[in-house]
Design a protein around this motif. Structure first.
Motif, PDB file in Angstrom:
ATOM      1  N   LEU A   1       0.860  -1.182   0.000  1.00  9.70           N
ATOM      2  CA  LEU A   1       0.000   0.000   0.000  1.00  9.70           C
ATOM      3  C   LEU A   1       0.889   1.222   0.000  1.00  9.70           C
ATOM      4  O   LEU A   1       1.950   1.219   0.651  1.00  9.70           O
ATOM      5  N   TYR A   2       0.474   2.267  -0.721  1.00  8.43           N
ATOM      6  CA  TYR A   2       1.283   3.467  -0.820  1.00  8.43           C
ATOM      7  C   TYR A   2       0.448   4.709  -0.541  1.00  8.43           C
ATOM      8  O   TYR A   2      -0.744   4.742  -0.839  1.00  8.43           O
ATOM      9  N   LEU A   3       1.105   5.719  -0.001  1.00 10.49           N
ATOM     10  CA  LEU A   3       0.464   7.021   0.171  1.00 10.49           C
ATOM     11  C   LEU A   3       1.421   8.081  -0.357  1.00 10.49           C
ATOM     12  O   LEU A   3       2.432   8.379   0.275  1.00 10.49           O
ATOM     13  N   GLN A   4       1.090   8.615  -1.518  1.00 10.27           N
ATOM     14  CA  GLN A   4       1.858   9.720  -2.085  1.00 10.27           C
ATOM     15  C   GLN A   4       1.315  11.012  -1.499  1.00 10.27           C
ATOM     16  O   GLN A   4       0.139  11.320  -1.653  1.00 10.27           O
ATOM     17  N   MET A   5       2.195  11.758  -0.846  1.00 14.96           N
ATOM     18  CA  MET A   5       1.775  12.988  -0.183  1.00 14.96           C
ATOM     19  C   MET A   5       2.494  14.154  -0.835  1.00 14.96           C
ATOM     20  O   MET A   5       3.726  14.257  -0.770  1.00 14.96           O
ATOM     21  N   ASP A   6       1.736  15.021  -1.465  1.00 22.66           N
ATOM     22  CA  ASP A   6       2.279  16.198  -2.141  1.00 22.66           C
ATOM     23  C   ASP A   6       1.780  17.471  -1.481  1.00 22.66           C
ATOM     24  O   ASP A   6       0.773  17.452  -0.768  1.00 22.66           O
ATOM     25  N   ASN A   7       2.484  18.541  -1.741  1.00 25.23           N
ATOM     26  CA  ASN A   7       2.107  19.854  -1.194  1.00 25.23           C
ATOM     27  C   ASN A   7       1.869  19.761   0.314  1.00 25.23           C
ATOM     28  O   ASN A   7       0.844  20.201   0.831  1.00 25.23           O
ATOM     29  N   LEU A   8       2.812  19.175   0.997  1.00 24.51           N
ATOM     30  CA  LEU A   8       2.665  18.950   2.430  1.00 24.51           C
ATOM     31  C   LEU A   8       2.641  20.262   3.204  1.00 24.51           C
ATOM     32  O   LEU A   8       3.289  21.251   2.815  1.00 24.51           O
ATOM     33  N   ARG A   9       1.885  20.212   4.287  1.00 23.73           N
ATOM     34  CA  ARG A   9       1.707  21.389   5.143  1.00 23.73           C
ATOM     35  C   ARG A   9       2.148  21.042   6.565  1.00 23.73           C
ATOM     36  O   ARG A   9       2.133  19.858   6.944  1.00 23.73           O
ATOM     37  N   PRO A  10       2.474  22.045   7.382  1.00 28.24           N
ATOM     38  CA  PRO A  10       2.854  21.753   8.770  1.00 28.24           C
ATOM     39  C   PRO A  10       1.787  20.954   9.514  1.00 28.24           C
ATOM     40  O   PRO A  10       2.111  20.116  10.369  1.00 28.24           O
ATOM     41  N   GLU A  11       0.521  21.195   9.197  1.00 26.81           N
ATOM     42  CA  GLU A  11      -0.554  20.467   9.884  1.00 26.81           C
ATOM     43  C   GLU A  11      -0.635  18.993   9.494  1.00 26.81           C
ATOM     44  O   GLU A  11      -1.401  18.228  10.086  1.00 26.81           O
ATOM     45  N   ASP A  12       0.156  18.577   8.512  1.00 25.02           N
ATOM     46  CA  ASP A  12       0.230  17.162   8.168  1.00 25.02           C
ATOM     47  C   ASP A  12       1.217  16.419   9.072  1.00 25.02           C
ATOM     48  O   ASP A  12       1.318  15.189   8.998  1.00 25.02           O
ATOM     49  N   THR A  13       1.939  17.155   9.892  1.00 21.14           N
ATOM     50  CA  THR A  13       2.890  16.519  10.794  1.00 21.14           C
ATOM     51  C   THR A  13       2.183  15.569  11.745  1.00 21.14           C
ATOM     52  O   THR A  13       1.245  15.947  12.442  1.00 21.14           O
ATOM     53  N   ALA A  14       2.611  14.313  11.747  1.00 16.75           N
ATOM     54  CA  ALA A  14       1.954  13.289  12.569  1.00 16.75           C
ATOM     55  C   ALA A  14       2.689  11.970  12.411  1.00 16.75           C
ATOM     56  O   ALA A  14       3.541  11.811  11.527  1.00 16.75           O
ATOM     57  N   MET A  15       2.315  11.029  13.266  1.00 14.84           N
ATOM     58  CA  MET A  15       2.718   9.644  13.055  1.00 14.84           C
ATOM     59  C   MET A  15       1.663   9.027  12.138  1.00 14.84           C
ATOM     60  O   MET A  15       0.471   9.125  12.418  1.00 14.84           O
ATOM     61  N   TYR A  16       2.127   8.404  11.073  1.00 11.08           N
ATOM     62  CA  TYR A  16       1.229   7.805  10.107  1.00 11.08           C
ATOM     63  C   TYR A  16       1.261   6.291  10.260  1.00 11.08           C
ATOM     64  O   TYR A  16       2.333   5.673  10.231  1.00 11.08           O
TER      65      TYR A  16
END
Length: 125
Positions: free
Chosen positions: A76-91
C-alpha cells in the motif's frame, strides 16, 4: 498479519513524501486498507483508505494525497504532495479484517481497523 510502514521523514512545506506499507499474512484484494495519522495531543484521524471499490480521503488531504495499492506486491502506498505543517503526525498503515471500507454508505470508523503497523513519522516544517 504484519504491516510495516516506511518512507516517513522531514520535509519543508510544499514538499512531498511517499509512504509504503508492506503486508504479510493478509489477503486484502477486496478488503479495506488505509492510513490513519495521529499528531501530538490530537485524536487519530483517518487519512485515506482503499478497497476493491474505491478510494476514500479525508477532506484535509483531498487533492494532495494519493492512496494506491499494488496487489502483486501486497503493498500500500500514500503519495503525499504539497505537504503542510498540519500534516505533521505519526502515520499508521491499518487494515480491516475482512471488511470493505464502507458500511451503509459511510466510511468505517478507526475502531473498526483490526491490524496496525508500528507507524512512521512525518514532519513538515
Amino acid at each position: 498479519v504484519q504491516l510495516v510502514e516506511s518512507g516517513g521523514g522531514s520535509v519543508q512545506t510544499g514538499g512531498s513524501l511517499r509512504l509504503s506499507c508492506a503486508t504479510t499474512g493478509y489477503t486484502w484484494r477486496t478488503f479495506c486498507m488505509g492510513w490513519v495519522r495521529q499528531a501530538p495531543g490530537k485524536q487519530r484521524e483517518r487519512v485515506a483508505s482503499i478497497d476493491n471499490g474505491r478510494t476514500l480521503y479525508a477532506d484535509s488531504v483531498k487533492g494532495r494525497f494519493t492512496n494506491t495499492r499494488d496487489t502483486t506486491r501486497n503493498a500500500l502506498y500514500l503519495q503525499m504532495d504539497n505537504l503542510r505543517p498540519e500534516d505533521t503526525a505519526m502515520y499508521y498503515c491499518a487494515a480491516l479484517g475482512g471488511l470493505g471500507c464502507t458500511a451503509d454508505g459511510k466510511w468505517r470508523e478507526i475502531r473498526d481497523y483490526a491490524f496496525w503497523g508500528q507507524g512512521t513519522q512525518v514532519t513538515v516544517s
